[in-house]
Design a protein around this motif. Structure first.
Motif, PDB file in Angstrom:
ATOM      1  N   VAL A   1       0.863  -1.182   0.000  1.00 34.22           N
ATOM      2  CA  VAL A   1       0.000   0.000   0.000  1.00 34.22           C
ATOM      3  C   VAL A   1       0.897   1.229   0.000  1.00 34.22           C
ATOM      4  N   GLN A   2       0.654   2.140  -0.941  1.00 31.60           N
ATOM      5  CA  GLN A   2       1.492   3.330  -0.979  1.00 31.60           C
ATOM      6  C   GLN A   2       0.768   4.497  -1.632  1.00 31.60           C
ATOM      7  N   LEU A   3       1.318   5.667  -1.365  1.00 28.84           N
ATOM      8  CA  LEU A   3       0.874   6.912  -1.974  1.00 28.84           C
ATOM      9  C   LEU A   3       2.066   7.521  -2.700  1.00 28.84           C
ATOM     10  N   VAL A   4       1.855   7.971  -3.897  1.00 32.72           N
ATOM     11  CA  VAL A   4       2.939   8.546  -4.687  1.00 32.72           C
ATOM     12  C   VAL A   4       2.507   9.913  -5.206  1.00 32.72           C
ATOM     13  N   GLU A   5       3.231  10.942  -4.764  1.00 36.73           N
ATOM     14  CA  GLU A   5       2.949  12.300  -5.201  1.00 36.73           C
ATOM     15  C   GLU A   5       3.701  12.630  -6.479  1.00 36.73           C
ATOM     16  N   SER A   6       3.149  13.547  -7.226  1.00 38.99           N
ATOM     17  CA  SER A   6       3.810  14.074  -8.412  1.00 38.99           C
ATOM     18  C   SER A   6       3.291  15.481  -8.674  1.00 38.99           C
ATOM     19  N   GLY A   7       4.021  16.193  -9.529  1.00 38.57           N
ATOM     20  CA  GLY A   7       3.566  17.514  -9.937  1.00 38.57           C
ATOM     21  C   GLY A   7       4.362  18.673  -9.386  1.00 38.57           C
ATOM     22  N   GLY A   8       5.295  18.398  -8.494  1.00 44.26           N
ATOM     23  CA  GLY A   8       6.115  19.480  -7.967  1.00 44.26           C
ATOM     24  C   GLY A   8       7.062  20.021  -9.028  1.00 44.26           C
ATOM     25  N   GLY A   9       7.784  21.045  -8.646  1.00 44.19           N
ATOM     26  CA  GLY A   9       8.733  21.648  -9.575  1.00 44.19           C
ATOM     27  C   GLY A   9       8.903  23.118  -9.277  1.00 44.19           C
ATOM     28  N   LEU A  10       9.407  23.841 -10.253  1.00 43.71           N
ATOM     29  CA  LEU A  10       9.656  25.276 -10.110  1.00 43.71           C
ATOM     30  C   LEU A  10       8.563  26.055 -10.828  1.00 43.71           C
ATOM     31  N   VAL A  11       7.998  27.019 -10.120  1.00 48.05           N
ATOM     32  CA  VAL A  11       6.945  27.847 -10.702  1.00 48.05           C
ATOM     33  C   VAL A  11       7.179  29.297 -10.257  1.00 48.05           C
ATOM     34  N   GLN A  12       6.777  30.229 -11.079  1.00 49.75           N
ATOM     35  CA  GLN A  12       6.927  31.641 -10.743  1.00 49.75           C
ATOM     36  C   GLN A  12       5.811  32.078  -9.797  1.00 49.75           C
ATOM     37  N   ALA A  13       6.113  33.031  -8.963  1.00 50.96           N
ATOM     38  CA  ALA A  13       5.090  33.592  -8.082  1.00 50.96           C
ATOM     39  C   ALA A  13       3.909  34.091  -8.917  1.00 50.96           C
ATOM     40  N   GLY A  14       2.711  33.823  -8.419  1.00 47.85           N
ATOM     41  CA  GLY A  14       1.509  34.171  -9.149  1.00 47.85           C
ATOM     42  C   GLY A  14       1.009  33.076 -10.066  1.00 47.85           C
ATOM     43  N   GLY A  15       1.828  32.069 -10.254  1.00 47.67           N
ATOM     44  CA  GLY A  15       1.471  30.975 -11.142  1.00 47.67           C
ATOM     45  C   GLY A  15       0.637  29.906 -10.465  1.00 47.67           C
TER      46      GLY A  15
END
Length: 112
Positions: free
Chosen positions: A1-15
């Protein structure tokens, strides 16, 4: 049983950015799921939580900017983050209360 996150990274303020947390090994549809975040040296804090029935809770710092949702058919919970600020920079973790189960985390960096 596990949870896997994705979608992080670098984004500009306001984005905007959307994080995903996919569960496997069991169905999480009957369980509350939450997103937490942690900055090095600080305690992990609740960002948002969604119950099995769809009720949501948000930290005051993200109300009106972040939205948590879930797709039980995909066994996945999402965190839509808008109007991002540099202070949102953190490692974001997914958590399943019932199982006391954490994902490995995904780093979000918001550049000013």
């Amino acid at each position: 049983v596990q949870l896997v996150e994705s979608g992080g990274g670098l984004v500009q303020a306001g984005g905007s950015r959307r994080l995903s947390c996919a569960g496997s090994g069991t169905s999480f549809s009957n369980n509350a799921l939450g997103w937490y975040r942690q900055v090095p040296g600080n305690q992990r804090e609740l960002v948002a939580r969604i119950t099995s029935g769809g009720s949501t809770t948000y930290a005051d710092s993200v109300k009106g900017r972040f939205t948590i949702s879930r797709d039980n058919a995909k066994n996945t919970v999402y965190l839509q983050m808008n109007s991002l600020k540099p202070e949102d920079t953190a490692v974001y973790y997914c958590y399943a209360d019932y199982f006391d189960l954490w994902g490995q985390g995904t780093l979000l960096t918001v550049a000013s």
